[in-house]
Enzyme design. Sequence first.
Site, PDB file in Angstrom:
ATOM      1  N   ASP A 173      -0.417  -9.578  -4.847  1.00 50.25           N
ATOM      2  CA  ASP A 173       1.165  -8.804  -4.835  1.00 50.25           C
ATOM      3  C   ASP A 173       0.882  -7.491  -5.269  1.00 50.25           C
ATOM      4  OD1 ASP A 173       3.599  -8.338  -4.127  1.00 50.25           O
ATOM      5  OD2 ASP A 173       4.607  -9.809  -5.551  1.00 50.25           O
ATOM      6  N   LEU A 196       0.635  -1.244   0.030  1.00 53.10           N
ATOM      7  CA  LEU A 196      -0.216   0.099   0.041  1.00 53.10           C
ATOM      8  C   LEU A 196       0.676   1.178   0.002  1.00 53.10           C
ATOM      9  CD1 LEU A 196      -2.834  -1.254   2.255  1.00 53.10           C
ATOM     10  CD2 LEU A 196      -2.740  -1.117  -0.103  1.00 53.10           C
ATOM     11  N   ARG A 197       2.228   1.232   0.227  1.00 51.44           N
ATOM     12  CA  ARG A 197       2.979   2.184  -0.101  1.00 51.44           C
ATOM     13  C   ARG A 197       2.952   3.195   0.945  1.00 51.44           C
ATOM     14  NH1 ARG A 197       6.225  -1.303  -2.833  1.00 51.44           N
ATOM     15  NH2 ARG A 197       5.475  -1.295  -5.103  1.00 51.44           N
ATOM     16  N   ASP A 202       9.391  -9.348   2.772  1.00 54.73           N
ATOM     17  CA  ASP A 202       8.991  -9.573   1.372  1.00 54.73           C
ATOM     18  C   ASP A 202       9.811  -8.439   0.576  1.00 54.73           C
ATOM     19  OD1 ASP A 202       7.391 -10.558  -0.847  1.00 54.73           O
ATOM     20  OD2 ASP A 202       6.726  -8.609  -0.719  1.00 54.73           O
TER      21      ASP A 202
END
Lengths: 308, 425
Positions: B307, B65-66, B154
Site C-alpha cells: 500500500d 504511484l500518484r 481504493d
Amino acid sequence: MEFRRKDLLGIADLEPEEIRLILDTAASFKEISTRPIKKVPTLRGKTVVTMFYEPSTRTRMSFEIAAKRLSADTLNLTVAASSAVKGETLADTAHNLEAMAPDVLIIRHPTSGAPHYLAQRLKCGVINAGDGLHEHPTQALLDLLTVQEAKGTLSGLKVAIIGDIAHSRVARSNIYGFTKMGSQVTVAGPGTMLPPYLESLGATVTTSLLEAVSNADVIMMLRLQLERMGQMFLSTLREYSQFFGLAPRHLQLAKEDVIIMHPGPLNRGVEISPEVADGPHSLILEQVTNGVAVRMAVLYFLIGGEKG
Amino acid sequence: MSLLIKGGLVVDPSQRLEELRDLLVDKGKIVAVEPPGQIPDEGRQIISAPGLVVAPGLIDMHAHLREPGEEYKETIASGTQAALQGGFTGVAAMPNTKPVNDTAAVTRLILNQAKEAGKARVYPVGAVSVGSKGEALSEYGDLKAAGAVALTDDGHPVSSSMLMRRAMEYARTFDLPIISHCEDLELRADGVMHEGRISLQLGLKGIPGAAEEVMVYRDLTLAALTGARLHIAHVSTGGSVAIIRLAKAMGLPVTAESAPHYFSLTDAAVLGYDTNAKVNPPLRTDMDLASIKEALRDGTLDAIACDHAPHSSLEKEVEFTAAAFGLIGLETSLGLTLKLVHGGDLTLMQAIAALSTNPARILGVEGGALAVGAAADLTLIDLHREWTVDASAFASRSRNCPFHGWPLKGKAVMTIVGGKVVWEE
C-alpha cells in the site's frame, strides 16, 4: 526537587513530586493577588505569547493575568486575527513568532498533539492550554490545588467526574492528576460518552451517576457540549439532565463535606442545577481564583527561576 | 545475448521448487532451469548467484504511484525505480490519481508512462465507479481492453451496497477481480488512528476495527451472491482475518492481502503523534498483529502488498489530525517480510508466494513462476545481508516511512525484467 522542563504538555508526563512543587508554589503565589499592588518583578523582561485557536475567555485571561502579575510582557494571538485564516501552517506561524524571541508560547488548539508538534520544533517553552481531546494540564493543576486547599490532602479521596468523558481533555488530565496523587477517580456518563479502555487510564468506570457520587469527597461536573445532541451521543437534554445532571438530592449520597467543581462555563439546569452550582459545597469560583495562581507557578518554573 | 544465472537457490512456489538451479534466459523468457553446471557458459552473459535466492520477480499488488496529478509526491518513473530497488518487477497502480483512472484513456496514459520509464512493469487498476464517487459504474470492458487488471475504489470505498453488488456482477462479465478497501465511512467518522488504549491516551479520535470488519462481511456475502472474484485489500484486524478464514472454509473464492506495516507495527507507533504512523486502515494492536502473521502462515491471507502511499512534507509535516493517511513501503516490504522468515513465522517459499506467485495469480498477470517459457522477471535476494533503512536514500520521491533507521536482514540485490537487468546494487 526541581522543575527542569522546557514545556508543560500534559499531566501524564509529570511526576507526583513535580505536581506537588507546582501546587506548593502556586499556594504561595496566591497572596500576591490579594495585595493592593498585585505585581511582583519575577518575570520582568520576559515575553509570554498566547496562541488560541479555539474560543476561550477564562483560560486565556487567566494566563494573561498570571503573566502580568509576574511582570512579564504578554501578547495575545487570536485565530481570527492571525495568519491561520491566510493558510499559514501552524509550524510557520510558530517559527515566525519565535523569530521575535518570546520566552514561552501558550497554545490552545483543536488538534490533539498540536502543542507537542510545536514543542518538538521550537526552542522556547510551550504550555498546553488545551489540545483537542487530549489534555488541559493547567486546569487539572488548578483543580488539584482547589481540592488540596479544601481537603488538606490529595490522597485517599474519592473523586467523581461526571459527563462527556469521551470528548473531555479536562477529564483526562484530572484522571491522571488525581490518580498520581493517590486518590481514586470514578468517571460516569452515558455509554456513548465513555470511550472503551477508560479503565486503562486508572479510573473506575460506571454509567450510574448515583454510584459515582456515593461516598464521594469531590464531584466534578463536566460541561455538556450541546452540539453532541446532533451527533447521536444522547437523546434529549431533558433525559440527560435527569440521569446525569447534579441536583441537591444527590449530595446526600456523597460525603458530608463533599465539594462540587466545574471547569466552566456552566450549562445551568443541564449538567448542574443552579442550587448546587451556587450552594455551600460549590468551589467553582475558587477554581477560577486558583487558576491564576497555578499559571503563575507554571510560568515561573518554565521561564523564571535560576533557568531564566 | 542469453543470460545464465548460476548457482542460486531457485525458489518457485508455483512448482514448489526450492533447489539449487541454473537458470537460462533468452529473448525475455526463461528457456531452461537445470541442476547446477549442466548449462554450458559459452557465449552467455553469466550472473554468479551462489548464496543468493533466485525468485520470480516480486509483484506489489497495491501501490499508489500518484501519476497523473500528484507528481510532486511520486511519478511512475520514481515509483517504479523504488519498486526495482525493493525487489519488485511489477506493481499494481491504484486508480486514485488526478484524474481518477476510470477510463481507458487514463489507463493508457499510465501504461505509456511506464513504458517510457522502462523500469518495473505497471499493472493499472481501474476505478469501480466513475470518479470513484460511488454513484455510477465505470467502463469495465474498455478499461480491461486498455490494460486494466482489476477494479477498485481504493481510498474512496464503495458505501452503497447496491452499487457494490452491481459492480461485482458487471466485473464478472469481463472476468476482472474487484479489490475492496473495506471501510464503513460512518463508523470511521473523523477517526485518525486505531480506536483503543493509545487513541484514548493521545486524545485522538479512533477508527474501530469494526469499521473494517462490517464491510469485509458485506463484501464476502455479496461475492457469494454474485459469484464475483473478490480480493480484500490491506486487512488489518484479527476480526477480518476470522471472517475471511470462515469464507474460505466455506469454499468462497476470495483472496486477501495485508501489508508489512500491519505485521510490523502497532498503534503504539503513533505515540508522540508521529504522522508517518498515520495510515488507513490504522495500525492496530498486538493481538491483531499476531492474527495477521498467523493468517499469512495458514494461507488465509494470500498476498503481502505494501500500500505504498507517498506523501510530501506538505501532507505529513503538519499536526497529526491534519496529516494525510499513508506510508511508503516499496523499498522496505521485502526486508520486513524476510523478518518473518528469519523469525520462523513464514517459510521462504511462503514469503515468495505472498510477494510474487499469489499476486500474479490474483491479478491474472504473467510472472510469479520460474518455469520454462515464463517471462524472465526475476528478483535476486541476499537473505543474510544486514542493512539499515535510510528513507533519505530512497528512490521514491517521498519520505513518509515509519521504518527509517530500522535494522533489517535480507535485501534484493538485483532485479531483472523481461530478461534485462534493470537494477543491481
